[in-house]
Structures are given as C-alpha cells and as structure tokens.
Design an enzyme around this catalytic site. Sequence first.
Site, PDB file in Angstrom:
ATOM      1  N   CYS A 156     -72.866  15.074   3.369  1.00 10.46           N
ATOM      2  CA  CYS A 156     -71.847  15.017   2.335  1.00 10.46           C
ATOM      3  C   CYS A 156     -72.388  15.056   1.149  1.00 10.46           C
ATOM      4  O   CYS A 156     -71.749  15.521   0.004  1.00 10.46           O
ATOM      5  CB  CYS A 156     -70.928  13.799   2.641  1.00 10.46           C
ATOM      6  SG  CYS A 156     -69.869  14.072   3.986  1.00 10.46           S
TER       7      CYS A 156
HETATM    8  N1  COA Z   1     -52.562   7.815  14.692  1.00 12.76           N
HETATM    9  C1  COA Z   1     -51.939   6.489  14.582  1.00 12.76           C
HETATM   10  N2  COA Z   1     -52.861   5.373  14.690  1.00 12.76           N
HETATM   11  C2  COA Z   1     -54.083   5.614  14.695  1.00 12.76           C
HETATM   12  C3  COA Z   1     -54.712   6.693  14.571  1.00 12.76           C
HETATM   13  C4  COA Z   1     -54.049   7.956  14.668  1.00 12.76           C
HETATM   14  N3  COA Z   1     -54.700   9.119  14.578  1.00 12.76           N
HETATM   15  N4  COA Z   1     -56.208   6.588  14.514  1.00 12.76           N
HETATM   16  C5  COA Z   1     -56.406   5.186  14.526  1.00 12.76           C
HETATM   17  N5  COA Z   1     -55.244   4.618  14.529  1.00 12.76           N
HETATM   18  C6  COA Z   1     -54.684   3.148  14.564  1.00 12.76           C
HETATM   19  C7  COA Z   1     -55.890   2.684  15.611  1.00 12.76           C
HETATM   20  O1  COA Z   1     -55.445   2.285  16.610  1.00 12.76           O
HETATM   21  C8  COA Z   1     -55.823   1.040  14.828  1.00 12.76           C
HETATM   22  O2  COA Z   1     -54.939   0.289  15.325  1.00 12.76           O
HETATM   23  P1  COA Z   1     -55.077  -1.116  15.637  1.00 12.76           P
HETATM   24  O3  COA Z   1     -55.111  -1.785  14.203  1.00 12.76           O
HETATM   25  O4  COA Z   1     -53.787  -1.617  16.276  1.00 12.76           O
HETATM   26  O5  COA Z   1     -56.144  -1.503  16.490  1.00 12.76           O
HETATM   27  C9  COA Z   1     -55.383   1.175  13.037  1.00 12.76           C
HETATM   28  O6  COA Z   1     -54.883   2.734  13.274  1.00 12.76           O
HETATM   29  C10 COA Z   1     -56.678   1.391  12.168  1.00 12.76           C
HETATM   30  O7  COA Z   1     -57.704   1.915  12.659  1.00 12.76           O
HETATM   31  P2  COA Z   1     -58.905   2.410  11.757  1.00 12.76           P
HETATM   32  O8  COA Z   1     -59.880   3.393  12.391  1.00 12.76           O
HETATM   33  O9  COA Z   1     -59.416   1.034  11.336  1.00 12.76           O
HETATM   34  O10 COA Z   1     -58.034   3.038  10.622  1.00 12.76           O
HETATM   35  P3  COA Z   1     -58.555   3.255   9.081  1.00 12.76           P
HETATM   36  O11 COA Z   1     -57.435   2.604   8.190  1.00 12.76           O
HETATM   37  O12 COA Z   1     -59.938   2.513   8.672  1.00 12.76           O
HETATM   38  O13 COA Z   1     -58.735   4.670   8.645  1.00 12.76           O
HETATM   39  C11 COA Z   1     -60.175   6.166   8.404  1.00 12.76           C
HETATM   40  C12 COA Z   1     -59.605   5.479   9.208  1.00 12.76           C
HETATM   41  C13 COA Z   1     -61.398   7.327   9.203  1.00 12.76           C
HETATM   42  C14 COA Z   1     -59.410   7.176   7.476  1.00 12.76           C
HETATM   43  C15 COA Z   1     -61.034   5.507   7.225  1.00 12.76           C
HETATM   44  O14 COA Z   1     -61.777   4.523   7.905  1.00 12.76           O
HETATM   45  C16 COA Z   1     -61.909   6.384   6.348  1.00 12.76           C
HETATM   46  O15 COA Z   1     -61.713   7.203   5.852  1.00 12.76           O
HETATM   47  N6  COA Z   1     -62.978   5.638   6.282  1.00 12.76           N
HETATM   48  C17 COA Z   1     -64.310   6.078   5.396  1.00 12.76           C
HETATM   49  C18 COA Z   1     -64.621   7.624   5.697  1.00 12.76           C
HETATM   50  C19 COA Z   1     -65.542   8.366   5.002  1.00 12.76           C
HETATM   51  O16 COA Z   1     -65.852   8.250   3.891  1.00 12.76           O
HETATM   52  N7  COA Z   1     -66.463   8.647   5.672  1.00 12.76           N
HETATM   53  C20 COA Z   1     -67.442   9.767   5.338  1.00 12.76           C
HETATM   54  C21 COA Z   1     -67.568  10.752   6.144  1.00 12.76           C
HETATM   55  S1  COA Z   1     -68.284  12.197   5.654  1.00 12.76           S
END
Ligand code: COA
Length: 372
Positions: A156
Amino acid sequence: MHHVAITGTGVFTPSQIITNDELVAAFNAYADRWNAENAAAIAAGTLAAKDHSSSEFILAASGIENRYVLDKEGILDPARMYPRLPGRRDDDPSYMAEIGVDAANKALAQAGVAAEDVDLILCAASNMERAYPAIAVEIQALIGAGGFAYDMNVACSSATFGIQTAADMIRAGSIKRALVINPEICSAHLEWRDRDCHFIFGDVATATLLERDEPLAKPRFKVLSTRCATQFSNNIRNNNGYLRRTHDQMEDRRDMQFMQNGRKVFKEVLPMVSAHIETHLAETGVAADDLKRLWLHQANKTMNDYIGKKVLGRTPEPGEQPNILQDYANTSSAGSIIAFAQHSADMVPGDRGLICSFGAGYSVGSVILERA
Ligand code: COA
C-alpha cells in the site's frame, strides 16, 4: 541539490462499478450454494456454515459504498467469485501497462510534458502481473518515454515510496523528470469468498509526474520533504510468489491471496502512522496547523478519522481530509494519490498538504507538499 515538484497527476477509473448491495447478493448466493453443497458435513458439525454478509456491516466497518473493477461479471458470478481477466498474449499490452498508460498520459497532459522528456518510470504497486520484463519498461515503450524504468513493490505504500525514490534522483541530479505509476488490480488478489474481507478492494491506476523545479513557471506542488519507514509484521500478507509451484496443493491455499488480521492492523498501524507524521512534520519545520489538507491512505474511514484528529489535534473540517474510499474502496497504493488528484485543484500558492500511505510491511510513507 535540486528542488522537486509534482506537476501532474492522472487517474484511470474502470468503467464497471459494484455496489455493496450487488456484492452482498453475490456473496450470499455463493454462501448458500456452499452451505447446500456441504449440508451433510455442516449437519454433522465437521464444517461451519458460512454466514451471510451485509451492506450495513460493510458501510459501518469501512465507509465503503462502491468499488470500480475491471471485470464485474466474473466477480459477481456465485459459482466463480473472481474476475475474468484472460491471460494476455506476449505481443499484447499487459493489463497493468494498459491502465498505467492511461493514468500516465493524463498526468503528462496536465503538466504539458512530452513522454519523451521523462527520464524515469517507476511502476510501483502491490502485485506485478509477471516477474519480468518489468511492467515499467513496457509502459516506457508504450508511451515513448526515454531514460530507464523498473518495478517496485511496497504494497500500500508503493506510491509514496516511489515518490521518495524519484524525488531523491531528481534532487541528486541523475534525472530531471519521473513518472510514478500505480496500477492496482486489487480484484485479482482479493478472496471474494471471504466474508471478513470480500468488500475491501477495488481496481484503479494512478500516475504522478515529478519534475526538477528550476524553478518551473507552471502550477505545481513543491515537494518539501519525503519520509519512509517500515517495521516487519505478518498481519497483512500475501504468500503468492515465484516459489508457489513448489508448494503442495497450490490451488487451495488461501494464503496465496490477500490476508489480513484487520483488528491488529488497526491497533498497530494507527499509532505508527500518527507518530510518523508528527515526527516528519516537526523535523521539516511544518506545524500541523499549517496543513490545509491530508490525503491519507484509503483503507478505512474510522482509521482516517482517527489519524486526522490525532495529527490536527481536532476533528478535521469537511474537505480538510478528503476520503475517496466510499467510491473506490481500498485501492492499495493508489488511494492517497486519487485523493490528492481529485481534491487539490482548489489549493492556492503557499497552501501546504500531506500525502500519507500505510499498509503491509508494515510500511508508512509521507510526502509534504506546498502549492506554487
Ligand atoms: N458482514 C457482516 N458481518 C461481518 C462481515 C460481513 N461481511 N465480516 C465480518 N463480520 C462480523 C464478524 O463476524 C464479527 O462478528 P462478531 O463480533 O460477532 O464475531 C464482526 O463483524 C467484527 O468483525 P471484524 O473483522 O473484527 O470487523 P472490523 O470492525 O474490524 O472491520 C475491517 C473489519 C477489515 C473493515 C477493519 O478491521 C479494517 O479496515 N482494518 C484495517 C484494514 C487496513 O488498513 N488494512 C490495510 C490493508 S492494505
């Protein structure tokens, strides 16, 4: 030492859009099929059923509403869930070169520079379509640039690290003009069948033209300072590489696509980025209050809100920290450059801003600019 300025940017945006609702409908159809195919194992408790995704979750967790892609049909086919991008023949342009050329020509046109006057082309991106010859050399030939070209990958942060590389060569005098090109076909390294991350990426290409500021007499952004940093982490990883054919069961290996531990990335990258920006500003003698704009990496809205507030010491005013991720999703290294290209035309001479990328590695790169 020579001064450096950014004189042009270009963005190639694919014509096909996938909305969250379309994406979720395809994902849920895929999950239903998979659950039906594995009903016996699910009933026996040896496999876990796949849950549905939801548009509400995607928007709330990421801020993403749409993403542009090169091939929508293949991605949304529940039996496939992967773009259809047939391999190019050796005599045809590669996909990355094709979209990179589009962005590069826009940057050259904006700056009024002829391709033959460019001395360096960097193709800086998270993945390369082939090992060699470099995509950058192909782009050099397609646009008719001079000098030399090579590929580089800092995930990135490829764009900001590329800008520092090019700026350093201009500063030292070995080149006068460089194009840093970021063709990011993220749809091809995303696992669209993984509910935790299927929504996060889109495709795009960006280009940034840097020139020796002699001084130039045209509108430009002076590059006041650049800074790069890395710190090893496995929390964002893609194991695909040239040794993959020596692995067993290569077709089924989930780790050959993008993997992330999103929560850990959040917790670890945020302090790293905020501290990096604060130190870079302090050591360049630029106060946070002097920044008219922050063009941040476009991965997650909550993450950007946090960084903006930490850096400015207050909630950014509308427009001070523009996001494009609602329209483009995460486009890896191209994200902060799209934000810069689309939200900088209104700045007046003397206005300062900061481009900052962050991601796998971990890596963080920042570029402090001043409108002239
Ligand atoms: N639809 C509905 N629910 C979903 C889902 C989806 N597509 N994907 C995950 N969930 C649920 C999970 O099951 C979890 O449920 P639980 O708490 O009951 O177990 C909950 O949502 C939280 O999941 P989580 O993965 O912890 O979500 P989050 O709020 O952390 O968001 C990202 C996920 C990926 C958007 C976030 O972590 C993020 O953006 N992180 C940084 C990314 C980044 O900068 N990456 C660099 C890449 S270049």
